[in-house]
Design a protein around this motif. Structure first.
Motif, PDB file in Angstrom:
ATOM      1  N   ARG A 154     -10.643   5.847   1.530  1.00  0.00           N
ATOM      2  CA  ARG A 154     -10.215   4.998   2.639  1.00  0.00           C
ATOM      3  C   ARG A 154     -11.381   4.978   3.618  1.00  0.00           C
ATOM      4  O   ARG A 154     -11.726   6.000   4.219  1.00  0.00           O
ATOM      5  CB  ARG A 154      -8.958   5.562   3.310  1.00  0.00           C
ATOM      6  CG  ARG A 154      -8.336   4.569   4.287  1.00  0.00           C
ATOM      7  CD  ARG A 154      -7.355   5.195   5.200  1.00  0.00           C
ATOM      8  NE  ARG A 154      -6.647   4.202   5.969  1.00  0.00           N
ATOM      9  CZ  ARG A 154      -7.180   3.455   6.942  1.00  0.00           C
ATOM     10  NH1 ARG A 154      -8.446   3.595   7.280  1.00  0.00           N
ATOM     11  NH2 ARG A 154      -6.449   2.569   7.586  1.00  0.00           N
ATOM     12  N   ASN A 197       0.846  -1.171   0.000  1.00  0.00           N
ATOM     13  CA  ASN A 197       0.000   0.000   0.000  1.00  0.00           C
ATOM     14  C   ASN A 197       0.890   1.231   0.000  1.00  0.00           C
ATOM     15  O   ASN A 197       1.709   1.407   0.897  1.00  0.00           O
ATOM     16  CB  ASN A 197      -0.869  -0.018   1.265  1.00  0.00           C
ATOM     17  CG  ASN A 197      -1.790   1.162   1.306  1.00  0.00           C
ATOM     18  OD1 ASN A 197      -2.507   1.436   0.356  1.00  0.00           O
ATOM     19  ND2 ASN A 197      -1.762   1.884   2.396  1.00  0.00           N
ATOM     20  N   THR A 199       0.762   5.102   0.178  1.00  0.00           N
ATOM     21  CA  THR A 199      -0.075   6.274   0.415  1.00  0.00           C
ATOM     22  C   THR A 199       0.584   7.496  -0.253  1.00  0.00           C
ATOM     23  O   THR A 199       1.732   7.417  -0.708  1.00  0.00           O
ATOM     24  CB  THR A 199      -0.313   6.471   1.918  1.00  0.00           C
ATOM     25  OG1 THR A 199       0.924   6.353   2.615  1.00  0.00           O
ATOM     26  CG2 THR A 199      -1.283   5.424   2.455  1.00  0.00           C
ATOM     27  N   TYR A 205       0.179  11.592   5.367  1.00  0.00           N
ATOM     28  CA  TYR A 205       0.054  11.571   3.901  1.00  0.00           C
ATOM     29  C   TYR A 205       0.619  12.840   3.239  1.00  0.00           C
ATOM     30  O   TYR A 205       0.952  12.823   2.056  1.00  0.00           O
ATOM     31  CB  TYR A 205      -1.417  11.409   3.496  1.00  0.00           C
ATOM     32  CG  TYR A 205      -2.072  10.130   3.988  1.00  0.00           C
ATOM     33  CD1 TYR A 205      -1.321   9.040   4.416  1.00  0.00           C
ATOM     34  CD2 TYR A 205      -3.455  10.005   4.014  1.00  0.00           C
ATOM     35  CE1 TYR A 205      -1.919   7.873   4.869  1.00  0.00           C
ATOM     36  CE2 TYR A 205      -4.072   8.829   4.453  1.00  0.00           C
ATOM     37  CZ  TYR A 205      -3.294   7.778   4.891  1.00  0.00           C
ATOM     38  OH  TYR A 205      -3.906   6.631   5.342  1.00  0.00           O
ATOM     39  N   MET A 262      -9.141   9.496  -1.459  1.00  0.00           N
ATOM     40  CA  MET A 262      -7.715   9.179  -1.647  1.00  0.00           C
ATOM     41  C   MET A 262      -7.226   9.381  -3.080  1.00  0.00           C
ATOM     42  O   MET A 262      -6.041   9.271  -3.335  1.00  0.00           O
ATOM     43  CB  MET A 262      -7.437   7.723  -1.264  1.00  0.00           C
ATOM     44  CG  MET A 262      -7.602   7.422   0.194  1.00  0.00           C
ATOM     45  SD  MET A 262      -6.677   8.504   1.300  1.00  0.00           S
ATOM     46  CE  MET A 262      -4.993   8.178   0.854  1.00  0.00           C
ATOM     47  N   THR A 272      -2.280   1.163  -4.751  1.00  0.00           N
ATOM     48  CA  THR A 272      -2.141  -0.163  -4.135  1.00  0.00           C
ATOM     49  C   THR A 272      -1.656  -1.106  -5.226  1.00  0.00           C
ATOM     50  O   THR A 272      -2.185  -1.111  -6.336  1.00  0.00           O
ATOM     51  CB  THR A 272      -3.475  -0.634  -3.531  1.00  0.00           C
ATOM     52  OG1 THR A 272      -4.529  -0.406  -4.467  1.00  0.00           O
ATOM     53  CG2 THR A 272      -3.781   0.118  -2.257  1.00  0.00           C
ATOM     54  N   CYS A 282       6.057   2.541   2.945  1.00  0.00           N
ATOM     55  CA  CYS A 282       6.094   4.006   2.766  1.00  0.00           C
ATOM     56  C   CYS A 282       7.226   4.626   3.584  1.00  0.00           C
ATOM     57  O   CYS A 282       7.936   5.518   3.098  1.00  0.00           O
ATOM     58  CB  CYS A 282       4.761   4.620   3.184  1.00  0.00           C
ATOM     59  SG  CYS A 282       3.357   3.962   2.264  1.00  0.00           S
ATOM     60  N   GLN A 310      -3.059   7.800  -3.657  1.00  0.00           N
ATOM     61  CA  GLN A 310      -2.681   6.506  -3.069  1.00  0.00           C
ATOM     62  C   GLN A 310      -2.645   5.478  -4.199  1.00  0.00           C
ATOM     63  O   GLN A 310      -3.494   5.502  -5.096  1.00  0.00           O
ATOM     64  CB  GLN A 310      -3.729   6.088  -2.041  1.00  0.00           C
ATOM     65  CG  GLN A 310      -3.471   4.732  -1.406  1.00  0.00           C
ATOM     66  CD  GLN A 310      -4.590   4.300  -0.456  1.00  0.00           C
ATOM     67  OE1 GLN A 310      -5.705   4.821  -0.507  1.00  0.00           O
ATOM     68  NE2 GLN A 310      -4.305   3.353   0.402  1.00  0.00           N
TER      69      GLN A 310
END
Ligand SMILES: Cc1cc2nc3c(=O)[nH]c(=O)nc-3n(C[C@H](O)[C@H](O)[C@H](O)COP(=O)(O)OP(=O)(O)OC[C@H]3O[C@@H](n4cnc5c(N)ncnc54)[C@H](O)[C@@H]3O)c2cc1C
Length: 383
Positions: free
Chosen positions: A76, A46, A48, A368, A92, A106, A310, A104
Motif C-alpha cells: 500500500r 477493497n 483489507t 487491519y 500487504m 482487491t 470491510c 489484502q
C-alpha cells in the motif's frame, strides 16, 4: 440450541455475510433483495486483512473462491501528486498474512458477491423483492414488501439495505446523508492499457494538493485489470446511483497538474462512472427490539480508508456471534452486537472523513489486525 428465524433486508456484502455466518450456526435465514439479479454493477471492492480474515472464518469455500478471482496487492503506497515521491509503503501480501492472518485482496464487486452467493443455502435470496418497512407483533417481526405482501413472521430482522436503509428510517426517523462535496469517478481498464507504469500490483494512492483531488489505483481480476478511482469537488449533487456515466475528458482536465505517471492512468480511462460521496454522523443506537442494521445502513463512510465493505463484513460476524451467544434474548443480543461495533465503526467513519490514512506511514494495526471471530463481545473493541 434455539433456532432463530431471521429475515435480512438487502443482499449486498453485509447481508450475505451475515446470512452465511448465521446459517453455519444453524439458524434459518432468508434474504430479500430489491435487484432482479446480481449484475456486474459497481467495480471495486477493497478487502483489507481484517475483512479477509473475517470472510475466511465463514468456511464454505468463501476464502478460496475470493482468492480465485481477486488480486493480492503487494504494497500500500502513498505518492505525492507533483513529484511522485513516495511518502509511505506498507507490505500487504505475505507480510500482512503473517501479521494479521490474511492478506489484502482487491476484487470486482460482482466477483465478491458471487463468492458469497455460492456459500448460501440454496433458495436463501429472494430477488425482485423491495422492502418498504416492518411490523412487530406478539414477539415476532415481519418485513413488508412493495407489492403489499409480507415475510413470514421472524425472530430477528436485519437491515442490510445500504445507505438509504428503509429499516433505519422506520426505527430512527428520516434523515438525509450529507453530501461531502466530493464526487468519485471509477473506471476499470485492461492492464495492457497502462503497461509500463510502476506499481501496478500494489494499492497506490496519489495525494493531491488539496483534499478534493486524489487518484487511487489497484489491481483487479488477478491483476488482468486495473481499477482507477479519482475524486473531484462539486458544489451540488442531485443524482443517485453507482452507474451514472462520466466524461473521461472532464476527469483528465481536473488533473492536468498531476505527475505524468498519474496522468497516464487517467489517459487510459475509456468508460467511467460517477457517484456522489455521502456521510452520516455516527449513530448512538442501531437496534430497536428485534430489529437491527449493519454496514452502510448503520455507518456510511467515505472511501478514504477503503473500509466500507470491510466494516459491513465485520458487523455481520459480530452480529452472528452475538445472536449465537444470546439466542433466547434477541433484544439483548442485538444490544451486545451494537455495543461491540459502535466505537470501532465511528472511529473508521471519522478517520475516513479526515482523509489522511497512511499518508505518511503510521501504524495500521488497529484496523487491519482486528479479529472479528475472537474480539470480546460487548466491549468497545478497537483491535
Ligand atoms: C449497486 C451497487 C454498486 C456498488 N458499487 C461499488 C463500487 O464500485 N465500489 C465501492 O467501493 N462500493 C460500491 N458499492 C458500495 C459497497 O458495496 C458498500 O458500501 C459496502 O460494501 C457496504 O455493504 P452493505 O452490504 O452495507 O451495503 P450495499 O453493498 O449497498 O448493499 C445493500 C443491498 O441492499 C439492497 N437494498 C437496498 N434497499 C433495499 C430495499 N428497500 N429492499 C431490498 N433490498 C434493498 C441493495 O440493492 C443492495 O444489494 C456499491 C453498492 C451497490 C448497491
Amino acid at each position: 440450541m434455539t433456532k432463530l428465524r431471521i429475515a435480512v433486508a438487502g443482499g449486498g456484502v453485509g447481508g450475505m455475510t451475515a446470512a452465511i455466518a448465521l446459517q453455519s450456526l444453524g439458524h434459518d435465514v432468508e434474504i430479500f433483495e430489491q435487484a432482479q439479479a446480481f449484475g456486474r454493477v459497481g467495480a471495486d471492492v477493497n478487502l483489507t486483512p481484517n475483512a479477509v480474515h473475517a470472510l475466511d472464518g465463514l468456511g464454505a469455500g468463501v476464502g478460496a473462491e475470493l482468492r480465485r478471482t481477486a488480486a493480492r496487492p503487494e504494497y500500500r503506497i502513498s505518492r505525492m501528486w507533483d513529484d511522485g515521491r513516495e511518502t509511505s509503503r506498507l507490505p500487504m501480501s505475505t507480510a500482512a498474512e503473517e501479521k494479521c492472518g490474511a492478506p489484502q485482496l482487491t476484487i470486482h464487486r460482482a466477483d465478491m458477491l458471487a463468492a458469497l452467493e455460492q456459500a448460501l443455502a440454496p433458495g436463501t435470496i429472494r430477488f425482485a423483492t423491495a422492502v418498504t418497512g416492518f411490523t412487530e407483533d406478539g414477539g415476532k417481526v415481519r418485513l413488508a414488501f412493495k407489492d403489499g405482501s409480507t415475510s413470514e413472521p421472524a425472530d430477528v430482522l436485519i437491515g442490510a439495505d445500504g445507505i438509504h436503509s428503509v429499516l433505519r428510517t422506520q426505527m430512527f426517523g428520516a434523515d438525509a446523508p450529507r453530501f461531502t462535496g466530493l464526487v468519485s469517478w471509477r473506471a476499470v481498464v485492461p492492464r495492457d492499457a497502462v503497461a509500463g507504469l510502476d506499481n501496478l500490483d500494489s494499492f497506490t494512492k496519489w495525494w493531491g494538493p488539496e483534499a478534493e483531488r486524489q487518484i487511487v489505483t489497484f489491481p483487479l481480476s488477478r491483476g488482468e485489470e486495473i481499477f482507477i478511482f479519482a475524486t473531484t469537488g462539486e458544489t451540488e449533487w442531485e443524482q443517485e446511483g453507482w452507474t451514472l456515466p462520466g466524461d473521461p475528458a472532464e476527469l483528465r482536465a481536473a488533473y492536468t497538474d498531476f505527475h505524468p505517471e498519474a496522468r497516464a492512468l487517467l489517459d487510459a480511462v475509456g468508460e467511467v462512472t460517477r457517484s456522489a460521496l455521502h456521510v452520516r454522523e455516527p449513530m448512538p443506537r442501531w437496534s430497536a427490539g428485534r430489529v437491527t442494521i449493519l454496514g452502510d445502513a448503520a455507518h456510511p463512510m467515505v472511501p478514504f480508508m477503503a473500509q466500507g465493505a470491510c466494516m459491513a463484513i465485520e458487523d455481520a460476524v459480530l452480529l452472528a456471534r452475538a445472536l449465537d451467544d444470546r439466542p433466547d434474548d434477541v433484544p439483548v443480543a442485538l444490544r451486545l452486537y451494537e455495543d461491540s461495533r459502535r466505537d470501532r465503526t465511528a472511529a473508521v467513519q471519522r478517520g475516513s472523513l479526515a482523509n489522511d490514512w497512511l499518508k505518511q506511514g503510521g501504524n495500521a494495526d488497529w484496523v487491519y489486525g482486528y479479529n472479528a471471530w475472537a474480539t470480546s463481545l460487548g466491549a468497545p473493541a478497537m483491535t
